[in-house]
Design an enzyme around this catalytic site. Structure first.
Site, short mmCIF file in Angstrom:
data_model
loop_
_atom_site.label_atom_id
_atom_site.label_comp_id
_atom_site.label_asym_id
_atom_site.label_seq_id
_atom_site.Cartn_x
_atom_site.Cartn_y
_atom_site.Cartn_z
N THR A 128 2.89 58.16 -2.23
CA THR A 128 3.73 58.22 -3.42
C THR A 128 4.29 59.63 -3.68
O THR A 128 3.59 60.63 -3.49
CB THR A 128 2.93 57.75 -4.64
OG1 THR A 128 2.49 56.42 -4.39
CG2 THR A 128 3.76 57.78 -5.91
N HIS A 180 12.92 53.61 9.87
CA HIS A 180 12.56 54.20 11.16
C HIS A 180 12.54 55.72 11.13
O HIS A 180 12.23 56.35 12.14
CB HIS A 180 13.48 53.66 12.27
CG HIS A 180 13.28 52.19 12.50
ND1 HIS A 180 12.12 51.70 13.04
CD2 HIS A 180 14.05 51.13 12.20
CE1 HIS A 180 12.19 50.38 13.08
NE2 HIS A 180 13.36 49.99 12.58
N GLU A 243 -5.56 47.18 2.34
CA GLU A 243 -5.75 47.84 1.05
C GLU A 243 -5.62 46.82 -0.09
O GLU A 243 -6.36 46.87 -1.07
CB GLU A 243 -4.74 48.98 0.86
CG GLU A 243 -4.98 49.76 -0.43
CD GLU A 243 -3.95 50.85 -0.69
OE1 GLU A 243 -3.05 51.05 0.15
OE2 GLU A 243 -4.05 51.49 -1.75
N ARG A 269 -27.16 38.76 -28.77
CA ARG A 269 -26.55 39.11 -30.04
C ARG A 269 -26.65 37.94 -31.03
O ARG A 269 -26.15 36.86 -30.76
CB ARG A 269 -25.08 39.47 -29.80
CG ARG A 269 -24.31 39.80 -31.05
CD ARG A 269 -24.66 41.17 -31.57
NE ARG A 269 -23.86 41.49 -32.74
CZ ARG A 269 -24.02 42.58 -33.47
NH1 ARG A 269 -24.94 43.46 -33.13
NH2 ARG A 269 -23.27 42.81 -34.52
N GLN A 338 -13.76 41.88 -26.10
CA GLN A 338 -13.69 41.08 -27.33
C GLN A 338 -15.07 40.52 -27.70
O GLN A 338 -15.50 40.62 -28.85
CB GLN A 338 -12.68 39.94 -27.12
CG GLN A 338 -12.41 39.12 -28.37
CD GLN A 338 -11.59 39.91 -29.39
OE1 GLN A 338 -10.91 40.87 -29.04
NE2 GLN A 338 -11.70 39.54 -30.65
N HIS A 340 -17.93 41.57 -26.85
CA HIS A 340 -18.90 42.63 -27.18
C HIS A 340 -18.67 43.15 -28.59
O HIS A 340 -19.46 43.97 -29.08
CB HIS A 340 -18.80 43.80 -26.19
CG HIS A 340 -19.65 43.63 -24.97
ND1 HIS A 340 -19.35 42.76 -23.95
CD2 HIS A 340 -20.82 44.23 -24.58
CE1 HIS A 340 -20.27 42.83 -23.01
NE2 HIS A 340 -21.18 43.72 -23.37
N GLY A 342 -17.48 45.31 -31.76
CA GLY A 342 -17.28 46.74 -31.93
C GLY A 342 -17.90 47.54 -30.80
O GLY A 342 -17.35 48.55 -30.35
#
Lengths: 381, 260
Positions: A128, A180, A243, A269, A338, A340, A342
């Site tokens: 890059t 090329h 990759e 929880r 979401q 989890h 806070g």
């Protein structure tokens, strides 16, 4: 049918990866996120455990496994608590040396690839530029032949592990033709004229250093060119397939980890007198997350199996695997935060990191849109 | 130098362990088996001694059910050269005395200068097998080693004690038990895992090893588990509320427990 992903040898490999991750990575990951890089000692330890170059032939300094073994190392590390940023930093050689290995050039293999697989040298891949990313044919960094050397001038940016790198496999222009005119050359980072202009600050992948590079009249021995002049685009395009599949593994691996953490959290929880997992809306969400992860992983595994079985040219499939897994990952890490509550927004929670880290997966290694173009071309011409 | 490493498959360290109701032996079926952690240090030390010396073989020796072959494979993956597995239904329920008897007989089938073991196993935690093996084989006993040095036929160790260490030296053959301070065990590499498949593994019944059936197993053991009970749940602690006399009350408590 035998499960090629869980043969006795691969179960043993998974165990080695889990032990290594628990002992050598997890306790230090927060520190490395703060440091902005992983230490060289981690590369050496991973090499000693035989985790670098799993799918590289033994004659080239690898472990002699295949693409499935390679994926197992990556997914198991992620399941056990490593991060995609950590993997991108530790396995940068996975994009920096495949062209060298494929070229069969013993000089370059001995000087760069083998030391990278031994954890002694760190390599980067620089494609890059400030004005050219996914469009590789537009790069402008130029290498001009002068006797036994090339003189390289240009700039690269967003280059993974480049602030630590000993060598950078650099995509350069040696001719004016769009495709090329492109070549690959290995540049030692202690060459006069090569500088890391700055270390870039990112949204996520904090333990993976990223640099902006300048090449000013950098003189590089001509024998550091990989393959012939003008063969660079083909080499880069060939290795991009690997990759992309690698990033698909990052995506489903992280998604699985985020899902596991979330299931544990909602079991423990208590809200309104009951564990969160007792609520139908939570249970359904967990099912959707599980489905997204499992379907994505199964597709990516299938592509790896086809590659191992000798099928060639699965570029569209690798691209689809990347997009499918990235979409699943983005969905899962978002819901993980979401569920989890806070806590999920706190730097102390692991899902917060995965949420930030995941955002790059649909951009790096070819953006989702570029993948779609590539798939469309394969499907519809 | 030829080295034998004794390894044992034990129930996963973190798993809940149970005794079977029928014969009061450890239930090995219901839990995942792993290599006894201290044995990893023993394997590592054996490999280091061999690598430093440049010759000889490292042989893994285990006694246990068929499943124990998983632990053998791990040791071979780490780099050991070959293995001997003593496996026989008659061995089930052997105590330390019976086990040391069978292992000593099995050692008789192998050429060795040194035998290395972990200092104890995480399931039984008797820590007596090394000493018993030394007694039964007549080899020198070098236990609780935190450092081992081999020079020719002389083996010198630093023996870990509560307050420091003793330096103990003996001639080969010797039985060495190691503590976890001694090294950092290597991870079985992919190459090692693949190579392990091709390494020689000898399976011995007790008859092959020359062990008398009456001297092993539950019946051949010198000790017997008479009864067992689950550990009682933890009692709530005593809370001392400080109403100006907290210090005195604490001192009183410590004195009543004979701690001061």
């Amino acid at each position: 049918m035998t499960d090629v992903w869980n043969t006795p040898e691969r179960v043993a490999l998974r165990q080695t990866v889990r032990d290594f991750t628990v002992r050598e990575i997890v306790p230090y990951l927060d520190q490395w996120e703060d440091d902005g890089e992983v230490p060289r000692s981690l590369h050496k330890a991973a090499a000693a455990a035989g985790l670098l170059g799993i799918s590289t032939p033994e004659s080239l300094g690898g472990q002699g496994g295949d693409a499935i073994d390679n994926m197992i190392v990556q997914e198991e590390m992620l399941y056990t608590g490593a991060s995609s940023g950590l993997l991108s930093a530790l396995f940068t050689h996975g994009i920096a040396i495949p062209h060298i290995l494929h070229s069969g050039d013993r000089y370059l293999i001995d000087r760069y690839a083998k030391p990278a697989l031994a954890g002694e040298k760190i390599g980067s891949l620089a494609v890059t530029e400030p004005d050219a990313g996914s469009d590789v044919s537009a790069i402008r960094t130029r290498a001009v032949r002068d006797g036994d050397e090339y003189v390289v001038n240009g700039a690269k940016t967003f280059i993974t592990s480049s602030t630590r790198a000993d060598f950078v496999t650099t995509v350069v222009r040696t001719g004016d033709e769009a495709h090329h005119g492109i070549s690959l050359i290995v540049v030692d980072t202690d060459s006069p004229g090569f500088t890391v202009v700055r270390r870039l600050r990112k949204m996520g992948w904090l333990c993976s250093d990223t640099g902006e590079l300048a090449y000013v009249d950098v003189r590089v021995p001509a024998r550091n060119m990989i393959g012939g002049e003008g063969s660079g685009f083909g080499q880069v395009a060939t290795q991009f397939g690997g990759e992309r599949l690698g990033l698909a593994v990052h995506a489903y691996g992280v998604a699985q980890r985020a899902l596991d953490l979330t299931i544990e959290h909602v079991r423990n929880r208590i809200a309104f007198g009951k564990p969160l997992i007792a609520k139908q809306v939570v249970r359904h969400k967990l099912v959707e997350m599980t489905r997204a992860v499992d379907v994505s992983r199964t597709y990516a595994h299938t592509i790896a199996e086809r590659i191992v079985n000798g099928e060639q040219g699965l570029f569209a499939e690798a691209a689809m695997a990347k997009n499918q897994c990235v979409e699943a990952c983005e969905f899962v890490v978002n819901e993980a935060v979401q569920l989890h509550g806070g806590m999920g927004y706190m730097r102390d929670s692991e899902v917060e990191r995965h949420y930030r880290d995941a955002r790059i997966l649909g951009i790096g290694g070819g953006a989702t849109e570029v993948m779609n173009d590539l798939i469309a071309k394969a499907l519809f011409g | 130098m030829n080295i034998v490493v004794c390894v044992k498959q034990v129930p996963d360290t973190w798993a809940e362990k149970r005794l079977s109701d029928s014969d009061k032996t450890v239930d090995r079926e219901g839990v995942e088996g792993v290599m006894n952690e201290l044995d990893e240090y023993a394997v590592e030390e054996a490999l280091r001694i061999k690598e430093a010396g440049g010759d000889g073989t490292v042989t893994v020796l285990t006694m246990g059910p068929d499943k124990a072959v998983e632990t053998i494979r791990k040791a071979l993956s780490m780099g050991a050269d070959q293995a001997v597995h003593v496996v026989d239904d008659a061995l089930h329920g052997s105590d330390a005395l019976a086990t040391s008897n069978a292992l000593a007989k099995a050692l008789g089938t192998i050429e060795y200068d040194l035998v290395i073991l972990g200092v104890e196993s995480t399931d039984a935690r008797m820590s007596v097998i090394p000493a018993m093996l030394a007694e039964r084989t007549g080899a020198a006993q070098l236990t609780f080693a935190r450092k081992v040095e081999v020079s020719g036929t002389t083996v010198k160790i630093e023996r870990q004690t509560d307050t420091g260490y003793d330096v103990v030296e003996a001639s080969t053959p010797a039985i060495v038990s190691v503590v976890e301070k001694i090294n950092e065990p290597r991870y079985p590499s992919f190459k090692g895992i693949m190579a392990a498949k091709k390494k020689p593994l000898t399976t011995l019944t007790i008859a092959d090893a020359g062990v008398d059936g009456g001297s092993v197993g539950l019946a051949g053991s010198g000790t017997e588990v008479a009864e067992f009970a689950a550990r009682p749940p933890k009692q709530a602690g005593q809370i001392v509320k400080d109403e100006g006399d907290g210090g005195a009350k604490l001192a009183e408590f410590l004195a009543s427990q004979k701690l001061v």
